[in-house]
Design an enzyme around this catalytic site. Sequence first.
Site, PDB file in Angstrom:
ATOM      1  N   LYS A  96       0.824  -1.218   0.000  1.00  9.24           N
ATOM      2  CA  LYS A  96       0.000   0.000   0.000  1.00  9.24           C
ATOM      3  C   LYS A  96       0.861   1.273   0.000  1.00  9.24           C
ATOM      4  O   LYS A  96       0.370   2.345  -0.299  1.00  9.24           O
ATOM      5  CB  LYS A  96      -0.970  -0.013   1.177  1.00  9.24           C
ATOM      6  CG  LYS A  96      -2.055  -1.063   0.990  1.00  9.24           C
ATOM      7  CD  LYS A  96      -3.188  -0.926   1.992  1.00  9.24           C
ATOM      8  CE  LYS A  96      -4.300  -1.937   1.710  1.00  9.24           C
ATOM      9  NZ  LYS A  96      -3.874  -3.342   1.968  1.00  9.24           N
TER      10      LYS A  96
HETATM   11  C1  PLP Z   1      -4.505  -4.464   1.420  1.00  6.20           C
HETATM   12  C2  PLP Z   1      -3.703  -5.711   1.369  1.00  6.20           C
HETATM   13  C3  PLP Z   1      -4.007  -6.768   0.491  1.00  6.20           C
HETATM   14  C4  PLP Z   1      -5.223  -6.764  -0.393  1.00  6.20           C
HETATM   15  O1  PLP Z   1      -5.114  -5.841  -1.448  1.00  6.20           O
HETATM   16  P1  PLP Z   1      -6.457  -5.381  -2.202  1.00  6.20           P
HETATM   17  O2  PLP Z   1      -6.006  -4.317  -3.135  1.00  6.20           O
HETATM   18  O3  PLP Z   1      -7.376  -4.888  -1.153  1.00  6.20           O
HETATM   19  O4  PLP Z   1      -6.975  -6.580  -2.920  1.00  6.20           O
HETATM   20  C5  PLP Z   1      -3.170  -7.884   0.466  1.00  6.20           C
HETATM   21  N1  PLP Z   1      -2.099  -7.960   1.273  1.00  6.20           N
HETATM   22  C6  PLP Z   1      -1.771  -6.977   2.133  1.00  6.20           C
HETATM   23  C7  PLP Z   1      -0.589  -7.145   3.010  1.00  6.20           C
HETATM   24  C8  PLP Z   1      -2.544  -5.815   2.203  1.00  6.20           C
HETATM   25  O5  PLP Z   1      -2.215  -4.857   3.070  1.00  6.20           O
END
Ligand code: PLP
Length: 431
Positions: free
Chosen positions: A107
């Site tokens: 993210k």
């Molecule tokens: C947010 C997140 C996901 C999922 O990603 P999406 O875009 O919501 O599908 C997977 N792994 C981690 C570690 C995350 O923080």
Amino acid sequence: MQYISTRDKGLKVTFEQAVKRGLAPNKGLFIPENFIKMPADFWANLNGMSLPEIGFQVGKQYVGDEIPENDFRKLCAEVLNFDIPLVNVKENIYSLELFHGPTCAFKDVGARFMARCLGYFSSQKNEKTVILVATSGDTGSAVANGFLNVPGVDVIILYPSGKVSEIQEKQLTTNGNNITALEVNGVFDDCQALVKTAFQNFDTQNKIKLTSANSINIARLIPQSFYYYYAVSQIKRSDSTICVPSGNFGNITGGILAMKSGLPVEHFVAATNANDTVPQYLKTGVYTAKPSVQTISNAMDVGDPSNFERLNEIFGHSSKTFGETISSYSFTDAETRAKMKETYDKYGYILDPHGAVGMLGIEKQLAGSNKPGIFLETAHPCKFLDVVQKSTNVTPELPEALKACLGKKKESIKINNDYKELEQLLKDRYL
Ligand SMILES: *Cc1c(COP(=O)(O)O)cnc(C)c1O
């Protein structure tokens, strides 16, 4: 490039408007009016292109002339100042390590890009923007860190006191500068309700712009396509399958945008934990949102993925078309733990629980094939220390970024679950 809403095709807005609004009217989501097409010389030069250069070349197709080229090139260099290496785990299976950023999760990419775009637009208008964000842990730290020291933007994070892990709390409370952490005497839902009330009621008298850094913002989605190009540039093949451990399906939507722009990928897999709304949709053709269930890959505990609406639009509301590009499988916690153990025992590679779901997905898809498969490793294993230790009997080493913040002093402002207290704080600071 203009942006349209999934719920109102007539509405067209600029990139700046889409970023500032976040959500489109009628609660629709912004999507690009057309898929970008990358030009021939981009593909000719892709192998060996740096990640910031890929970000610049791809991103400018989305941003157009709304950010001048020189500023945008600098922005991409600041956002993508860490590597996203492709690591061979076994035979034909590769891990795209998305956890080398400042908060050790994928993210970071989206949050940093959105922060700098918003910062650029604010600085052009001499506006002050205040981001209010409620967090149960990881999103808040990526957003806070993304906005750290971005001129013209303050971030106020609300997190539930005693309900986040020690590492998460340090990540939220040791930033300083333009980041303030409010430790709310309540649970995550209380934090979210306080933020919502502030958006509805707080009269900024036009002195400041109060905004959110929601994960559905288009400026978080677009940069999530950059590393798919970078993965293909590293594997140097045009027949790979890519598996994305998915919760809200934003990460995989980035991959689909890349593919639609011409990226040579054979197929996608969306791997989920027990929250199997999308695997069920592909099986039955009917989308049924469900309440989320708790798992060890908790960043994917989503029963009604917000980006399904975008994918549904992209695939013309047809589960058949959807399934031609994306396969989706659900895995249990027991399977996830066993995969973590096996991968460490046999190959010496430490997976986090989300990456383990990704690896399960790619192996299921490619069983019996020797074509290359890539899964996205979305978080550093030390962010899920407890599960990793119990599954593998090994303790992953803390990356420098996390070591640094563990040594810093926590700074938070305690507030009660009472909107009046939040309002007073905002008034004192900004009016
Ligand atoms: C947010 C997140 C996901 C999922 O990603 P999406 O875009 O919501 O599908 C997977 N792994 C981690 C570690 C995350 O923080």
